[in-house]
Design an enzyme around this catalytic site. Sequence first.
Site, PDB file in Angstrom:
ATOM      1  CB  ALA A  11     -16.944  -3.216   9.963  1.00  0.00           C
ATOM      2  CG  ASN A  37     -17.459  -6.252   8.146  1.00  0.00           C
ATOM      3  OD1 ASN A  37     -16.742  -5.736   7.302  1.00  0.00           O
ATOM      4  ND2 ASN A  37     -17.001  -7.144   8.996  1.00  0.00           N
ATOM      5  CD  GLU A 170       4.669  -5.009  10.173  1.00  0.00           C
ATOM      6  OE1 GLU A 170       3.496  -5.309   9.917  1.00  0.00           O
ATOM      7  OE2 GLU A 170       5.000  -4.038  10.871  1.00  0.00           O
ATOM      8  CG  ASP A 301      -5.991  -1.129   1.692  1.00  0.00           C
ATOM      9  OD1 ASP A 301      -5.516  -0.045   2.086  1.00  0.00           O
ATOM     10  OD2 ASP A 301      -5.614  -2.231   2.128  1.00  0.00           O
ATOM     11  CB  ALA A 318      -4.187   0.934   8.997  1.00  0.00           C
ATOM     12  CD  GLN A 319       0.293   7.237   9.074  1.00  0.00           C
ATOM     13  OE1 GLN A 319       0.718   8.247   9.580  1.00  0.00           O
ATOM     14  NE2 GLN A 319       1.105   6.383   8.530  1.00  0.00           N
ATOM     15  CE  LYS A 379       3.559  -2.670  13.673  1.00  0.00           C
ATOM     16  NZ  LYS A 379       2.987  -2.070  12.485  1.00  0.00           N
TER      17      LYS A 379
HETATM   18  P1  FAD Z   1      -9.700  -3.291   5.980  1.00  0.00           P
HETATM   19  O1  FAD Z   1      -9.273  -2.729   7.276  1.00  0.00           O
HETATM   20  O2  FAD Z   1      -8.950  -4.468   5.466  1.00  0.00           O
HETATM   21  O3  FAD Z   1     -11.255  -3.671   6.111  1.00  0.00           O
HETATM   22  C1  FAD Z   1     -12.042  -4.166   5.069  1.00  0.00           C
HETATM   23  C2  FAD Z   1     -13.309  -4.743   5.668  1.00  0.00           C
HETATM   24  O4  FAD Z   1     -14.231  -5.078   4.616  1.00  0.00           O
HETATM   25  C3  FAD Z   1     -13.087  -6.019   6.470  1.00  0.00           C
HETATM   26  O5  FAD Z   1     -13.802  -5.970   7.683  1.00  0.00           O
HETATM   27  C4  FAD Z   1     -13.645  -7.117   5.569  1.00  0.00           C
HETATM   28  O6  FAD Z   1     -14.153  -8.233   6.271  1.00  0.00           O
HETATM   29  C5  FAD Z   1     -14.759  -6.366   4.856  1.00  0.00           C
HETATM   30  N1  FAD Z   1     -15.123  -6.936   3.555  1.00  0.00           N
HETATM   31  C6  FAD Z   1     -14.296  -7.231   2.527  1.00  0.00           C
HETATM   32  N2  FAD Z   1     -14.999  -7.697   1.476  1.00  0.00           N
HETATM   33  C7  FAD Z   1     -16.283  -7.700   1.856  1.00  0.00           C
HETATM   34  C8  FAD Z   1     -17.494  -8.060   1.215  1.00  0.00           C
HETATM   35  N3  FAD Z   1     -17.505  -8.489  -0.045  1.00  0.00           N
HETATM   36  N4  FAD Z   1     -18.655  -7.931   1.895  1.00  0.00           N
HETATM   37  C9  FAD Z   1     -18.663  -7.484   3.171  1.00  0.00           C
HETATM   38  N5  FAD Z   1     -17.555  -7.115   3.841  1.00  0.00           N
HETATM   39  C10 FAD Z   1     -16.382  -7.225   3.186  1.00  0.00           C
HETATM   40  N6  FAD Z   1      -1.004  -0.157   7.502  1.00  0.00           N
HETATM   41  C11 FAD Z   1      -0.502   0.748   8.367  1.00  0.00           C
HETATM   42  O7  FAD Z   1      -0.828   1.953   8.267  1.00  0.00           O
HETATM   43  N7  FAD Z   1       0.355   0.389   9.371  1.00  0.00           N
HETATM   44  C12 FAD Z   1       0.705  -0.895   9.580  1.00  0.00           C
HETATM   45  O8  FAD Z   1       1.484  -1.191  10.508  1.00  0.00           O
HETATM   46  C13 FAD Z   1       0.198  -1.883   8.692  1.00  0.00           C
HETATM   47  N8  FAD Z   1       0.495  -3.188   8.873  1.00  0.00           N
HETATM   48  C14 FAD Z   1      -0.063  -4.143   8.069  1.00  0.00           C
HETATM   49  C15 FAD Z   1       0.228  -5.496   8.323  1.00  0.00           C
HETATM   50  C16 FAD Z   1      -0.315  -6.471   7.516  1.00  0.00           C
HETATM   51  C17 FAD Z   1       0.003  -7.912   7.814  1.00  0.00           C
HETATM   52  C18 FAD Z   1      -1.156  -6.118   6.430  1.00  0.00           C
HETATM   53  C19 FAD Z   1      -1.773  -7.197   5.569  1.00  0.00           C
HETATM   54  C20 FAD Z   1      -1.457  -4.787   6.175  1.00  0.00           C
HETATM   55  C21 FAD Z   1      -0.907  -3.786   6.990  1.00  0.00           C
HETATM   56  N9  FAD Z   1      -1.194  -2.421   6.784  1.00  0.00           N
HETATM   57  C22 FAD Z   1      -0.677  -1.468   7.635  1.00  0.00           C
HETATM   58  C23 FAD Z   1      -2.114  -2.001   5.703  1.00  0.00           C
HETATM   59  C24 FAD Z   1      -3.529  -1.825   6.308  1.00  0.00           C
HETATM   60  O9  FAD Z   1      -3.890  -2.984   7.030  1.00  0.00           O
HETATM   61  C25 FAD Z   1      -4.579  -1.540   5.241  1.00  0.00           C
HETATM   62  O10 FAD Z   1      -4.161  -0.441   4.481  1.00  0.00           O
HETATM   63  C26 FAD Z   1      -5.919  -1.219   5.927  1.00  0.00           C
HETATM   64  O11 FAD Z   1      -6.408  -2.353   6.588  1.00  0.00           O
HETATM   65  C27 FAD Z   1      -6.956  -0.703   4.914  1.00  0.00           C
HETATM   66  O12 FAD Z   1      -8.133  -0.388   5.578  1.00  0.00           O
HETATM   67  P2  FAD Z   1      -9.546  -0.615   4.871  1.00  0.00           P
HETATM   68  O13 FAD Z   1     -10.565  -0.029   5.781  1.00  0.00           O
HETATM   69  O14 FAD Z   1      -9.493  -0.166   3.479  1.00  0.00           O
HETATM   70  O15 FAD Z   1      -9.696  -2.205   4.815  1.00  0.00           O
HETATM   71  P1  NAD Z   2       4.151  -4.144  -1.146  1.00  0.00           P
HETATM   72  O1  NAD Z   2       3.631  -3.854  -2.496  1.00  0.00           O
HETATM   73  O2  NAD Z   2       4.536  -3.029  -0.271  1.00  0.00           O
HETATM   74  O3  NAD Z   2       5.385  -5.154  -1.237  1.00  0.00           O
HETATM   75  C1  NAD Z   2       5.341  -6.282  -2.068  1.00  0.00           C
HETATM   76  C2  NAD Z   2       6.752  -6.739  -2.396  1.00  0.00           C
HETATM   77  O4  NAD Z   2       6.667  -7.922  -3.180  1.00  0.00           O
HETATM   78  C3  NAD Z   2       7.528  -5.718  -3.198  1.00  0.00           C
HETATM   79  O5  NAD Z   2       8.767  -5.498  -2.576  1.00  0.00           O
HETATM   80  C4  NAD Z   2       7.666  -6.365  -4.583  1.00  0.00           C
HETATM   81  O6  NAD Z   2       8.874  -6.032  -5.228  1.00  0.00           O
HETATM   82  C5  NAD Z   2       7.620  -7.855  -4.245  1.00  0.00           C
HETATM   83  N1  NAD Z   2       7.169  -8.697  -5.356  1.00  0.00           N
HETATM   84  C6  NAD Z   2       6.186  -8.440  -6.262  1.00  0.00           C
HETATM   85  N2  NAD Z   2       6.070  -9.462  -7.136  1.00  0.00           N
HETATM   86  C7  NAD Z   2       6.976 -10.403  -6.778  1.00  0.00           C
HETATM   87  C8  NAD Z   2       7.321 -11.684  -7.284  1.00  0.00           C
HETATM   88  N3  NAD Z   2       6.712 -12.210  -8.341  1.00  0.00           N
HETATM   89  N4  NAD Z   2       8.297 -12.371  -6.654  1.00  0.00           N
HETATM   90  C9  NAD Z   2       8.932 -11.866  -5.574  1.00  0.00           C
HETATM   91  N5  NAD Z   2       8.646 -10.652  -5.058  1.00  0.00           N
HETATM   92  C10 NAD Z   2       7.669  -9.922  -5.634  1.00  0.00           C
HETATM   93  O7  NAD Z   2       2.992  -5.018  -0.454  1.00  0.00           O
HETATM   94  P2  NAD Z   2       2.757  -5.419   1.069  1.00  0.00           P
HETATM   95  O8  NAD Z   2       4.033  -5.629   1.783  1.00  0.00           O
HETATM   96  O9  NAD Z   2       1.752  -6.502   1.030  1.00  0.00           O
HETATM   97  O10 NAD Z   2       2.048  -4.128   1.670  1.00  0.00           O
HETATM   98  C11 NAD Z   2       0.757  -3.726   1.209  1.00  0.00           C
HETATM   99  C12 NAD Z   2       0.434  -2.361   1.766  1.00  0.00           C
HETATM  100  O11 NAD Z   2       0.274  -2.434   3.184  1.00  0.00           O
HETATM  101  C13 NAD Z   2       1.548  -1.355   1.495  1.00  0.00           C
HETATM  102  O12 NAD Z   2       0.953  -0.119   1.222  1.00  0.00           O
HETATM  103  C14 NAD Z   2       2.284  -1.273   2.811  1.00  0.00           C
HETATM  104  O13 NAD Z   2       2.854   0.006   3.027  1.00  0.00           O
HETATM  105  C15 NAD Z   2       1.179  -1.551   3.815  1.00  0.00           C
HETATM  106  N6  NAD Z   2       1.761  -2.199   5.006  1.00  0.00           N
HETATM  107  C16 NAD Z   2       2.319  -1.384   5.940  1.00  0.00           C
HETATM  108  C17 NAD Z   2       2.908  -1.933   7.050  1.00  0.00           C
HETATM  109  C18 NAD Z   2       3.529  -1.035   8.085  1.00  0.00           C
HETATM  110  O14 NAD Z   2       3.384   0.176   7.969  1.00  0.00           O
HETATM  111  N7  NAD Z   2       4.178  -1.575   9.089  1.00  0.00           N
HETATM  112  C19 NAD Z   2       2.950  -3.332   7.192  1.00  0.00           C
HETATM  113  C20 NAD Z   2       2.390  -4.132   6.211  1.00  0.00           C
HETATM  114  C21 NAD Z   2       1.800  -3.553   5.103  1.00  0.00           C
END
Ligand code: FAD
Ligand code: NAD
Length: 405
Positions: A11, A37, A170, A301, A318-319, A379
Amino acid sequence: MRKPKVVVLGAGYGGLMTVTRLQKLVGVNEAEIVLVNKNDYHYETTWLHEASAGTLHHDRVRYDIRDVIDRNKVEFIQATVEDIHPSENKVILDSGEIEYDYLVVALGAEPETFGIQGLKEHAFSISNVNSARQIREHIEYQFATYNTEEEKKDERLTIVVGGAGFTGIEFLGELVNRVPELCREYDIDFEKVRIVCVEAAPMVLPGFDPELVKYATARLESKGVEFRIGTAIKEVTADGIIVAKGEDEVEEIKAGTVVWAAGVRGNSIIEKAGFENMRARVKVNPDLRAPGYDNVFIIGDCSLIINEEINRPYPPTAQIAMQQGEVCARNLAALIRGKEELETFKPDIKGTVCSLGEDDAIGIVFGKKLMGTKAAFMKKVVDNRALYMIGGTSLVFKKGKFNFF
Ligand code: FAD
Ligand code: NAD
């Protein structure tokens, strides 16, 4: 006639988007919809860096799943998925088994550890509400302990962030705002604190717009972040990290806190279930179904979509997960109604905004570069939009971010 049963796993953005759209598209007599979930709440994964730093309370990043689903049409099961048997149309949960006619796998990501020694044992990751709370509380504990010890250990006040991708940057943006507050709370001299970001690639935010990267780096450095670029973390120990710079140069950086933000892979359930995958992500067909399984959709993902223009996978976001959820719901409705022709998924990337704390950010939106307060405003618009897409205006009023200025 028996109604087809649709089971949605996860979820998060992808799973909830699928369910909230599907519940509008199909009638109660047309299909049985089940959402599974781990928790009874959804969390905004995209806000977890704030909960991890402690700039936003963890309850602000989550909401009750039952508030956004139509309980007349959707059965919610709180359970952990342990395995999927796609050839038997069966999912194994910690509380039993569940069969399906159609399955949606939207279980999100896990940290990619690249087999680095000590990482699982000694580093934290920004993965869910509980891991975010653990990071926040661990950092606070280090600060609280520092002043109570007779022999001061300055390394308690060193925080290492592994990876300068979007998650790492971030998180740093939040940390630089939180650390001065912690220093005041725990009577600590700010000069004693070190925030070190270690990035293996030759630049921060590899591949992103250089002008925006320069701005972000300068802003974070001005607030105390030390960047170690072109430096890879090789090992994490109980005392800190070992980094490699160049061929034979290694160095130890002692730190009380190591946060691993160096990339993600799909959910390991994908590998366990036997789907053909790359780092637990399935290269799905254009209609989002798993190759070889006409009744299994994989989104978010756990899926892998190729950007044909550059012949590389789209970064998982997430987009994309939300857009996939919309298409997945329409394709499920089509299958339920016996149609064979399904919609092709094509990501519509509107932009990327990377926050640098509450009032600062960088981004490219509809092709336009933004930085500073304008980007920070955008944002919050993006964050509120995600709430609106899933739970409408009532969810925006309940959980939205309105601290625009
Ligand atoms: P999620 O949204 O992570 O949801 C997965 C769900 O599955 C969760 O509810 C979890 O509890 C559940 N789940 C997992 N394993 C199990 C299991 N075994 N049994 C039951 N339930 C389970 N993307 C953007 O587009 N813009 C951003 O600004 C952005 N910022 C980010 C900031 C951070 C700090 C991080 C970590 C990621 C960011 N991302 C961003 C990436 C984005 O969050 C992910 O791409 C997105 O959440 C993927 O959506 P999803 O539905 O695949 O998984
Ligand atoms: P990422 O893969 O985008 O970045 C990971 C970084 O870690 C890379 O720059 C890589 O070179 C570095 N790295 C890898 N191995 C390393 C090592 N051994 N030592 C030091 N550095 C190392 O991963 P992320 O930042 O976790 O993002 C995951 C996904 O979530 C991406 O698709 C990203 O676009 C998305 N995301 C988006 C936003 C946003 O849109 N604002 C915010 C957070 C995450």
